[in-house]
Motif scaffolding. Structure first.
Motif, short mmCIF file in Angstrom:
data_model
loop_
_atom_site.label_atom_id
_atom_site.label_comp_id
_atom_site.label_asym_id
_atom_site.label_seq_id
_atom_site.Cartn_x
_atom_site.Cartn_y
_atom_site.Cartn_z
N PHE A 57 0.77 -1.44 0.32
CA PHE A 57 -0.29 0.20 -0.11
C PHE A 57 0.95 1.59 0.23
N GLY A 58 2.02 1.07 1.05
CA GLY A 58 2.76 2.61 0.35
C GLY A 58 2.76 2.92 1.76
N GLY A 59 3.64 3.07 2.42
CA GLY A 59 4.14 4.38 3.36
C GLY A 59 3.17 5.06 3.92
N VAL A 60 2.55 5.42 5.26
CA VAL A 60 1.87 6.91 5.53
C VAL A 60 2.69 7.70 4.71
N ARG A 61 3.55 8.14 5.01
CA ARG A 61 4.19 9.69 5.30
C ARG A 61 4.20 10.08 3.71
N GLU A 62 4.77 8.78 2.48
CA GLU A 62 4.44 8.92 0.89
C GLU A 62 2.50 9.10 0.22
N LEU A 63 1.88 8.71 1.44
CA LEU A 63 0.59 8.82 0.52
C LEU A 63 -0.28 9.84 1.20
N ALA A 64 0.24 10.35 2.55
CA ALA A 64 -0.31 11.57 3.38
C ALA A 64 -0.57 12.51 1.90
N PRO A 65 0.36 13.07 1.42
CA PRO A 65 -0.06 14.77 0.90
C PRO A 65 -1.31 13.94 0.24
N ALA A 66 -0.96 12.93 -0.57
CA ALA A 66 -2.07 12.68 -1.39
C ALA A 66 -3.81 12.91 -0.79
N TYR A 67 -3.30 11.74 -0.08
CA TYR A 67 -4.92 11.63 1.28
C TYR A 67 -5.09 12.89 1.60
N GLN A 68 -4.74 14.37 1.12
CA GLN A 68 -4.82 15.55 2.14
C GLN A 68 -5.10 16.10 1.49
N ALA A 69 -4.48 16.22 0.09
CA ALA A 69 -5.15 17.10 -0.95
C ALA A 69 -6.50 16.79 -1.11
N GLU A 70 -7.17 15.22 -1.00
CA GLU A 70 -8.07 15.00 -2.12
C GLU A 70 -9.60 15.46 -0.70
N LEU A 71 -9.07 15.57 0.30
CA LEU A 71 -9.07 16.44 1.72
C LEU A 71 -9.80 17.84 1.29
N ALA A 72 -8.65 18.22 1.28
CA ALA A 72 -8.77 20.13 1.22
C ALA A 72 -9.85 19.80 -0.05
N ALA A 73 -9.61 19.63 -1.39
CA ALA A 73 -10.86 19.13 -2.85
C ALA A 73 -12.41 18.87 -2.06
N GLY A 74 -12.54 17.58 -1.64
CA GLY A 74 -13.52 17.64 -1.37
C GLY A 74 -14.29 18.72 0.05
#
Length: 221
Positions: A57-74
């Motif tokens: 799945f990948g490390g939290v540190r690597e994936l968090a920015p993409a998830y955060q950007a999706e949260l901001a857009a939502g």
């Protein structure tokens, strides 16, 4: 469980509206569980299957920015939708608050300054509604095209909403105090009281949503 710990770590790394964040975390958990189940079907032990799933799945540190950007857009889409609804609500409330008031039959024509402030409030409401529709349509178009929204537009929508709340609150208080000075009966007119409370609560709700959106857009996981 390793998957539970991973999801908790991702949760701590993200900032944004609770419901939107819960949806993202739920999707991440489902993906991890499905991957671990597939590894178990291949004969791996449960602990090793989870370890493999998390590694894939990948490390939290690597994936968090993409998830955060999706949260901001939502958060920005949700805020724009709320901005579209508020002017319509306030228009209906204005008629409810004033129609049939005990002062209207004998009230003299308000001064020009009062009418100007009222007219500006109306025009600002229309402008906010148009901007909200445009922002929501643009965000929806970006999502359908699979394009990133970016933090900048989310910040702009949040700041614009906070400005609207500030200007609207100041104008509303000015109109109310001015109205009571000219027509003291407005102070105890039940529709005026109820409408004022609804407007105050709505501005508070909208302002809180804007602050949440701004926090999501500024967060750096």
């Amino acid at each position: 469980m390793l998957i539970d710990e991973y999801v908790r770590s991702l949760d701590r790394a993200l900032t944004g509206p609770g419901r939107l964040k819960d949806d993202l975390l739920r999707e991440a958990r489902h993906g991890l569980v499905d991957a671990a189940s597939a590894y178990q079907e291949e004969g791996l032990a449960a602990a090793e299957a989870q370890r493999r799933a998390v590694a894939d799945f990948g490390g939290v540190r690597e994936l968090a920015p993409a998830y955060q950007a999706e949260l901001a857009a939502g958060a920005a889409r949700r805020l724009a939708l709320r901005m579209m609804l508020v002017p319509a609500l306030f228009t209906a409330l204005a008629d409810f608050m004033w129609r049939g008031g005990p002062w209207t039959a004998s009230a003299s024509m308000p001064p020009g300054g009062y009418l100007l402030v009222a007219r500006v409030q109306d025009y600002l409401g229309y402008a906010y509604a148009v901007l909200a529709v445009a922002a929501y349509a643009w965000l929806a178009w970006r999502v359908r095209r699979g394009r990133a929204v970016g933090r900048g537009p989310a910040r702009a929508i949040a700041v614009g909403t906070l400005a609207m709340v500030g200007v609207g609150t100041a104008g509303g208080w000015l109109m109310y105090v001015w109205s009571v000075q000219m027509w003291p009966a407005a102070l105890t007119w039940p529709p005026m009281i109820v409408g004022g409370l609804v407007i105050a609560a709505t501005y508070g709700w909208l302002g809180r949503s804007a602050l949440t959106c701004l926090a999501a857009a500024r967060a750096r996981p």
